[in-house]
Enzyme design. Sequence first.
Site, PDB file in Angstrom:
ATOM      1  N   HIS A 108     -74.161  11.092  33.269  1.00  0.00           N
ATOM      2  CA  HIS A 108     -75.002   9.730  34.327  1.00  0.00           C
ATOM      3  C   HIS A 108     -73.453   9.088  34.406  1.00  0.00           C
ATOM      4  O   HIS A 108     -73.823   7.398  35.240  1.00  0.00           O
ATOM      5  CB  HIS A 108     -75.655   9.097  33.830  1.00  0.00           C
ATOM      6  N   ASP A 109     -72.741   8.391  33.784  1.00  0.00           N
ATOM      7  CA  ASP A 109     -71.888   7.305  34.072  1.00  0.00           C
ATOM      8  C   ASP A 109     -70.449   7.531  34.397  1.00  0.00           C
ATOM      9  O   ASP A 109     -69.426   7.322  34.303  1.00  0.00           O
ATOM     10  CB  ASP A 109     -71.774   5.808  32.786  1.00  0.00           C
ATOM     11  N   LYS A 112     -68.663   5.592  36.565  1.00  0.00           N
ATOM     12  CA  LYS A 112     -67.203   5.203  35.593  1.00  0.00           C
ATOM     13  C   LYS A 112     -65.764   4.499  35.436  1.00  0.00           C
ATOM     14  O   LYS A 112     -65.235   3.901  34.899  1.00  0.00           O
ATOM     15  CB  LYS A 112     -67.893   4.164  34.675  1.00  0.00           C
ATOM     16  N   HIS A 137     -70.101   3.317  41.098  1.00  0.00           N
ATOM     17  CA  HIS A 137     -70.280   4.445  40.398  1.00  0.00           C
ATOM     18  C   HIS A 137     -70.984   5.281  40.622  1.00  0.00           C
ATOM     19  O   HIS A 137     -70.805   6.670  40.117  1.00  0.00           O
ATOM     20  CB  HIS A 137     -70.222   4.198  39.258  1.00  0.00           C
ATOM     21  N   HIS A 161     -79.767   7.793  39.610  1.00  0.00           N
ATOM     22  CA  HIS A 161     -80.278   7.024  38.402  1.00  0.00           C
ATOM     23  C   HIS A 161     -80.663   5.392  38.970  1.00  0.00           C
ATOM     24  O   HIS A 161     -80.951   4.670  38.065  1.00  0.00           O
ATOM     25  CB  HIS A 161     -79.861   7.447  36.952  1.00  0.00           C
ATOM     26  N   HIS A 162     -80.040   4.828  39.064  1.00  0.00           N
ATOM     27  CA  HIS A 162     -80.495   3.400  39.544  1.00  0.00           C
ATOM     28  C   HIS A 162     -80.582   3.182  40.813  1.00  0.00           C
ATOM     29  O   HIS A 162     -81.054   1.788  41.473  1.00  0.00           O
ATOM     30  CB  HIS A 162     -78.172   2.712  40.346  1.00  0.00           C
ATOM     31  N   ASP A 190     -82.956   4.495  30.305  1.00  0.00           N
ATOM     32  CA  ASP A 190     -81.705   4.321  30.433  1.00  0.00           C
ATOM     33  C   ASP A 190     -81.363   3.149  30.120  1.00  0.00           C
ATOM     34  O   ASP A 190     -80.780   2.075  29.338  1.00  0.00           O
ATOM     35  CB  ASP A 190     -80.812   4.522  31.691  1.00  0.00           C
TER      36      ASP A 190
END
Length: 243
Positions: A108-109, A112, A137, A161-162, A190
């Site tokens: 998910h990240d 970054k 990201h 997811h954001h 999250d």
Amino acid sequence: MAVEFLFENKEQLIFAQKIKGWCFITFTGLLLFVLISRDINKVSAANTQLINSYEQTIKGWVHVMDLHNKETKDHTQRVTIMTIELAKIYGITNKEELDIIGRGAVLHDIGKIGISDAVLLKQGKLDEDEWSQIKMHPQIAHDIISNITFLNPSIDIPYYHHEKWDGSGYPTGIKGESIPIAARLFAVIDVWDALIHPRVYKSAWPENKVLNYIQEGSGKHFDPKIVKIFLENYEKIKVEVIY
């Protein structure tokens, strides 16, 4: 032919020849089945080995990120375990689909890696320019994952997811059920994990405050149905991890 003396008439000879043909066809079919099955098993074993290699590579990427960003140590493992559990309770039972969700949670990240440490590890509030960098990201994750055939099915969580239920999220601003279900499930987990643990920019929140925040976000940040399922099954979902 000498074999003709073994039979009383021509009809018996023809019948015997038919049996011989049937036996040949049956034997050949069985032989092909065995050979094909053996080849399929070899291919399956090779694919399993390849998938395991991919999985180890993914875990390696994430482990390096977690080591670098010590404050989120074990964050990836926690959110992955809890998202899969929430997905099962929601009604997703297909193993392949759950595996895809799990990989997406792990990654998910991943975007970054394209954000500077000065921004990622900054203590205190981000300015407008720094916040704009952070918001890149998901797109970076999309650009990485979309070019990897094995990982492409798992792109929903890293990319979406954001996003928020009311359309105020990023990077695309989609809303409601247009947001893929994997991303909607993950978003609740999250945010829960981010709030209940300390970060460089905040202290850990009390559990009841975190749960109230998630409830208040129902219909705005989060899918209301998923919030309801999460809160009703919170103790069961939470027990899957040690936080």
